[in-house]
Design a protein around this motif. Structure first.
Motif, PDB file in Angstrom:
ATOM      1  N   TRP A 140     -22.796  -6.541   5.061  1.00 18.64           N
ATOM      2  CA  TRP A 140     -21.626  -5.727   5.350  1.00 18.64           C
ATOM      3  C   TRP A 140     -21.617  -5.377   6.837  1.00 18.64           C
ATOM      4  CZ3 TRP A 140     -23.782  -5.640   0.601  1.00 18.64           C
ATOM      5  CH2 TRP A 140     -22.926  -5.624  -0.520  1.00 18.64           C
ATOM      6  N   GLY A 141     -20.475  -5.620   7.492  1.00 21.87           N
ATOM      7  CA  GLY A 141     -20.322  -5.219   8.882  1.00 21.87           C
ATOM      8  C   GLY A 141     -19.407  -6.141   9.650  1.00 21.87           C
ATOM      9  N   ASP A 190     -16.377  -7.661   6.030  1.00 17.42           N
ATOM     10  CA  ASP A 190     -15.992  -6.796   7.142  1.00 17.42           C
ATOM     11  C   ASP A 190     -16.056  -5.334   6.721  1.00 17.42           C
ATOM     12  OD1 ASP A 190     -15.453  -8.488   9.367  1.00 17.42           O
ATOM     13  OD2 ASP A 190     -13.594  -9.149   8.403  1.00 17.42           O
ATOM     14  N   ALA A 191     -16.684  -4.517   7.551  1.00 20.11           N
ATOM     15  CA  ALA A 191     -16.770  -3.077   7.296  1.00 20.11           C
ATOM     16  C   ALA A 191     -17.020  -2.383   8.621  1.00 20.11           C
ATOM     17  CB  ALA A 191     -17.895  -2.764   6.314  1.00 20.11           C
ATOM     18  N   GLY A 192     -16.583  -1.135   8.700  1.00 25.38           N
ATOM     19  CA  GLY A 192     -16.774  -0.350   9.909  1.00 25.38           C
ATOM     20  C   GLY A 192     -15.670  -0.579  10.922  1.00 25.38           C
ATOM     21  N   GLY A 193     -15.536   0.350  11.859  1.00 25.03           N
ATOM     22  CA  GLY A 193     -14.522   0.228  12.888  1.00 25.03           C
ATOM     23  C   GLY A 193     -13.131   0.166  12.282  1.00 25.03           C
ATOM     24  N   GLY A 206     -23.735   5.787   6.521  1.00 24.69           N
ATOM     25  CA  GLY A 206     -22.381   5.286   6.692  1.00 24.69           C
ATOM     26  C   GLY A 206     -22.222   4.330   7.859  1.00 24.69           C
ATOM     27  N   LYS A 207     -23.303   3.675   8.259  1.00 34.08           N
ATOM     28  CA  LYS A 207     -23.257   2.770   9.403  1.00 34.08           C
ATOM     29  C   LYS A 207     -23.431   1.320   8.951  1.00 34.08           C
ATOM     30  CE  LYS A 207     -24.845   6.176  12.782  1.00 34.08           C
ATOM     31  NZ  LYS A 207     -25.832   6.496  13.846  1.00 34.08           N
ATOM     32  N   ILE A 208     -23.173   0.421   9.902  1.00 37.46           N
ATOM     33  CA  ILE A 208     -23.344  -1.009   9.649  1.00 37.46           C
ATOM     34  C   ILE A 208     -24.464  -1.521  10.539  1.00 37.46           C
ATOM     35  CG2 ILE A 208     -20.996  -1.433   8.855  1.00 37.46           C
ATOM     36  CD1 ILE A 208     -20.318  -2.349  11.736  1.00 37.46           C
ATOM     37  N   PRO A 209     -25.139  -2.596  10.103  1.00 36.80           N
ATOM     38  CA  PRO A 209     -24.943  -3.369   8.880  1.00 36.80           C
ATOM     39  C   PRO A 209     -25.748  -2.827   7.714  1.00 36.80           C
ATOM     40  CG  PRO A 209     -26.601  -4.421  10.226  1.00 36.80           C
ATOM     41  CD  PRO A 209     -26.134  -3.209  10.997  1.00 36.80           C
ATOM     42  N   VAL A 210     -25.385  -3.330   6.543  1.00 35.69           N
ATOM     43  CA  VAL A 210     -26.177  -3.176   5.325  1.00 35.69           C
ATOM     44  C   VAL A 210     -26.272  -4.561   4.704  1.00 35.69           C
ATOM     45  CG1 VAL A 210     -26.274  -2.189   3.006  1.00 35.69           C
ATOM     46  CG2 VAL A 210     -25.448  -0.799   4.892  1.00 35.69           C
ATOM     47  N   VAL A 211     -27.417  -4.883   4.116  1.00 35.24           N
ATOM     48  CA  VAL A 211     -27.530  -6.125   3.362  1.00 35.24           C
ATOM     49  C   VAL A 211     -27.964  -5.827   1.936  1.00 35.24           C
ATOM     50  CG1 VAL A 211     -28.116  -7.476   5.424  1.00 35.24           C
ATOM     51  CG2 VAL A 211     -29.956  -6.601   3.966  1.00 35.24           C
TER      52      VAL A 211
END
Length: 207
Positions: A6-7, A32-35, A52-57
């Motif tokens: 995710w990111g 896509d995630a964040g911003g 609540g930040k990126i990335p996450v796997v």
């Protein structure tokens, strides 16, 4: 596909993870995630990463956040003896440079990036840019001396350290401002950006 990332790809921390996965030839799905994409404050996302930040796997049910931790994990699982050095001392050396990136280099260059790239010209602070440059250039001088006798950060082999530090140096070189000449870092950087795995990652515009 067991690996999900995710990111948004213009995030330097997401770029590290995607670059690593591509170096290891891992199949993955990136979401896509964040911003501008959002989605990182939903209850579902916060269950994966409470920051609540990126990335996450998510690797087959194993969820991990913090980009350098993810890079280490993927390299240890799939790149032992290559991206993840086999020797204890060599691994510690790579760890050292990854920590240096996170605690020294990235904080130093952050304000210049935020002002020059993500702040509208009328609202920019040249004071912040100048202070960021003054903090970053000595670190680039240190790096220039270090890589003068090496192909990569930890010697002749490309490792996780080159990914972590290389993404930040690439961003610094891409900022629209004068840079002090760093011939050794520039040669090292050219070695990195010609690697096939950076296509579609470091080749994107800096935004």
């Amino acid at each position: 596909m067991s690996l999900r990332i995710w990111g948004r790809l213009n995030s330097i921390n997401v770029q590290k993870v995607v670059w690593t996965a591509r170096e290891l030839a891992l199949p993955f799905e990136r979401i896509d995630a964040g911003g501008a994409f959002g989605g990182n404050r939903t209850p579902e996302y916060l269950r994966m990463n409470p920051n609540g930040k990126i990335p996450v796997v998510d690797d087959g049910g194993f969820v991990l956040w913090e980009s350098n931790a993810i890079v280490r994990y993927l390299a240890a699982k799939h790149g032992a003896g290559t991206l993840w050095p086999a020797g204890l001392h060599e691994r510690a050396d790579a760890d050292r440079w990854m920590d240096w990136q996170a605690t020294e280099l990235t904080p130093a260059m952050r304000d210049a990036f935020m002002q020059l790239i993500r702040t509208q010209p009328a609202q920019r602070s040249q004071t912040l840019v100048d202070a960021s440059k003054a903090a970053t250039e000595p670190l680039l001088a240190l790096l220039d001396e270090h890589v003068g006798s090496r192909h990569f950060l930890c010697g002749e082999a490309f490792t996780v350290a080159d990914i972590a530090v290389g993404t930040v140096v690439h961003r610094w070189f891409g900022l629209p401002q004068p840079h002090a000449p760093r011939p050794n870092v520039e040669r090292w950087h050219r070695r990195l950006v010609t690697r096939p795995a950076v296509a579609g990652v470091l080749t994107l515009p800096i935004t």
